[in-house]
Design a protein around this motif. Sequence first.
Motif, mmCIF file in Angstrom:
data_model
loop_
_atom_site.group_PDB
_atom_site.id
_atom_site.type_symbol
_atom_site.label_atom_id
_atom_site.label_comp_id
_atom_site.label_asym_id
_atom_site.label_seq_id
_atom_site.Cartn_x
_atom_site.Cartn_y
_atom_site.Cartn_z
ATOM 1 N N ILE A 54 -6.798 6.558 2.382
ATOM 2 C CA ILE A 54 -6.525 5.785 1.138
ATOM 3 C C ILE A 54 -7.016 4.752 0.672
ATOM 4 O O ILE A 54 -7.744 4.363 -0.388
ATOM 5 N N ALA A 55 -6.779 3.747 1.715
ATOM 6 C CA ALA A 55 -7.438 2.505 1.692
ATOM 7 C C ALA A 55 -8.988 2.503 1.517
ATOM 8 O O ALA A 55 -9.619 1.634 0.683
ATOM 9 N N HIS A 56 -9.515 3.233 2.223
ATOM 10 C CA HIS A 56 -11.076 3.662 2.329
ATOM 11 C C HIS A 56 -11.452 3.833 0.968
ATOM 12 O O HIS A 56 -12.686 3.468 0.514
ATOM 13 N N GLY A 62 -11.559 -4.315 4.750
ATOM 14 C CA GLY A 62 -10.788 -5.199 5.970
ATOM 15 C C GLY A 62 -9.532 -5.644 5.440
ATOM 16 O O GLY A 62 -9.206 -5.329 4.289
ATOM 17 N N ARG A 63 -8.987 -6.574 6.530
ATOM 18 C CA ARG A 63 -7.768 -7.053 6.192
ATOM 19 C C ARG A 63 -7.643 -8.453 6.591
ATOM 20 O O ARG A 63 -8.167 -8.817 7.786
ATOM 21 N N GLY A 84 -2.711 -9.084 7.023
ATOM 22 C CA GLY A 84 -2.316 -9.853 5.812
ATOM 23 C C GLY A 84 -2.838 -8.774 4.504
ATOM 24 O O GLY A 84 -2.849 -7.714 4.687
ATOM 25 N N ALA A 85 -3.587 -9.444 3.508
ATOM 26 C CA ALA A 85 -3.853 -8.711 2.230
ATOM 27 C C ALA A 85 -5.192 -7.862 2.626
ATOM 28 O O ALA A 85 -5.967 -8.479 3.476
ATOM 29 N N TYR A 86 -5.433 -6.911 1.700
ATOM 30 C CA TYR A 86 -6.406 -6.149 2.046
ATOM 31 C C TYR A 86 -7.813 -6.829 1.254
ATOM 32 O O TYR A 86 -7.657 -7.609 0.503
ATOM 33 N N GLN A 87 -8.928 -6.679 1.722
ATOM 34 C CA GLN A 87 -10.120 -7.224 1.258
ATOM 35 C C GLN A 87 -11.059 -5.836 0.598
ATOM 36 O O GLN A 87 -11.076 -5.019 1.494
ATOM 37 N N ALA A 88 -11.612 -6.128 -0.338
ATOM 38 C CA ALA A 88 -12.231 -4.965 -0.901
ATOM 39 C C ALA A 88 -13.533 -5.373 -1.457
ATOM 40 O O ALA A 88 -13.771 -6.480 -1.621
ATOM 41 N N LYS A 89 -14.493 -4.185 -1.402
ATOM 42 C CA LYS A 89 -15.954 -4.635 -1.720
ATOM 43 C C LYS A 89 -15.959 -4.767 -3.359
ATOM 44 O O LYS A 89 -14.938 -4.350 -4.087
ATOM 45 N N GLU A 90 -16.992 -5.267 -3.893
ATOM 46 C CA GLU A 90 -17.076 -5.530 -5.297
ATOM 47 C C GLU A 90 -17.245 -3.942 -6.263
ATOM 48 O O GLU A 90 -17.645 -3.098 -5.522
ATOM 49 N N ASN A 121 -3.458 -5.905 -4.074
ATOM 50 C CA ASN A 121 -1.764 -5.373 -4.075
ATOM 51 C C ASN A 121 -1.784 -4.148 -4.520
ATOM 52 O O ASN A 121 -0.982 -3.352 -4.143
ATOM 53 N N TYR A 122 -2.940 -3.815 -5.166
ATOM 54 C CA TYR A 122 -2.761 -2.290 -5.645
ATOM 55 C C TYR A 122 -3.075 -1.345 -4.348
ATOM 56 O O TYR A 122 -2.447 -0.386 -4.278
ATOM 57 N N ILE A 123 -4.045 -1.810 -3.446
ATOM 58 C CA ILE A 123 -4.331 -1.008 -2.410
ATOM 59 C C ILE A 123 -3.165 -0.890 -1.589
ATOM 60 O O ILE A 123 -2.718 0.163 -1.139
ATOM 61 N N ALA A 124 -2.286 -2.164 -1.366
ATOM 62 C CA ALA A 124 -1.449 -2.063 -0.357
ATOM 63 C C ALA A 124 -0.256 -1.098 -1.014
ATOM 64 O O ALA A 124 0.390 -0.517 0.071
ATOM 65 N N SER A 125 0.096 -1.357 -2.446
ATOM 66 C CA SER A 125 1.144 -0.372 -2.773
ATOM 67 C C SER A 125 0.866 1.246 -2.432
ATOM 68 O O SER A 125 1.522 1.786 -2.428
ATOM 69 N N LYS A 126 -0.388 1.451 -2.657
ATOM 70 C CA LYS A 126 -0.986 2.913 -2.517
ATOM 71 C C LYS A 126 -0.700 3.512 -1.034
ATOM 72 O O LYS A 126 -0.437 4.537 -0.606
ATOM 73 N N VAL A 127 -1.298 2.538 -0.362
ATOM 74 C CA VAL A 127 -1.116 2.924 1.280
ATOM 75 C C VAL A 127 0.360 2.918 1.509
ATOM 76 O O VAL A 127 0.921 3.876 2.351
ATOM 77 N N ARG A 128 1.322 2.294 1.010
ATOM 78 C CA ARG A 128 2.891 2.309 1.222
ATOM 79 C C ARG A 128 3.300 3.496 0.760
ATOM 80 O O ARG A 128 4.166 4.237 1.352
ATOM 81 N N SER A 129 2.433 4.293 -0.306
ATOM 82 C CA SER A 129 3.319 5.367 -0.878
ATOM 83 C C SER A 129 2.604 6.562 -0.286
ATOM 84 O O SER A 129 2.849 7.568 -0.757
ATOM 85 N N ALA A 130 2.085 6.414 0.884
ATOM 86 C CA ALA A 130 1.421 7.534 1.572
ATOM 87 C C ALA A 130 2.492 8.537 1.843
ATOM 88 O O ALA A 130 2.457 9.887 1.919
ATOM 89 N N GLY A 131 3.633 8.312 2.183
ATOM 90 C CA GLY A 131 4.721 9.059 2.573
ATOM 91 C C GLY A 131 6.008 8.883 1.520
ATOM 92 O O GLY A 131 7.064 9.153 1.966
#
Length: 242
Positions: A54-56, A62-63, A84-90, A121-131
């Motif tokens: 999901i994160a990928h 990275g984080r 900590g927080a996710y880091q995303a590409k442009e 925060n969006y990526i983190a919320s989607k990762v948490r929602s995996a289950g």
Amino acid sequence: MKPTIGLDMRQFHQAANDLRATSSRTCVDFTNGQALKVSIEAVRNTMKANRQQIAHVLGAIGRQVSFQQIKRGKNKGKIRVKQGAYQAKENSLAALILAKRFKLTGEWGAKGETMEERVANYIASKVRSAGFIASGWIGARNALFSFVKGKPSGLKSTGDARQYGKPKGRAKPARFSLNSKIEAVIQNTALKGNESNPPAPGGDPMPTSVKGLQLALDVTARDMVKELARRLAPDLKKASAK
């Protein structure tokens, strides 16, 4: 979620009725025990998404990582690594989704003062929602656990599903009554009011939830049949010896 949608309850009901007839426990505790087992198996057997994938897909590269020395307890002096927080590409998919959502609704749908913070925060919320679907049964499990005196055999951990925030499921334990049938009710309310917001991708989550519950019922029924055979084995052995 209505637990009867597309479910075959015949095997479960037959096994429960046969086992209950031989049980030394009260009918109420037996009923609550089997509902407890179904709720645990539903968490374990409901398919969960791959968090790393999901994160990928959303563009994480990275984080942030922090190191903290533990000052108390048996691990005093050791170093704790905290992600900590996710880091995303442009121009990540997460950023494109948030931008499109803002254009359509006027709202970002993710917390943060900057786009970088909102994406993280969006990526983190989607990762948490995996289950997320599976986690809806945890509330039912927790509500029932303290009610069951004689826990059914074979209870297992709920696996890697986690409950965030308020419980997204509940249970109504069976209670003794002379005027009505004795029944326990478990509910998964995780899907209620949590449909995907455009333009986020997603399909109908109901087949996944129903499949997980059906597997839970089947596993519980098989375990009850095994327990019934164990209880009847002494009598069958005596009968075959005559």
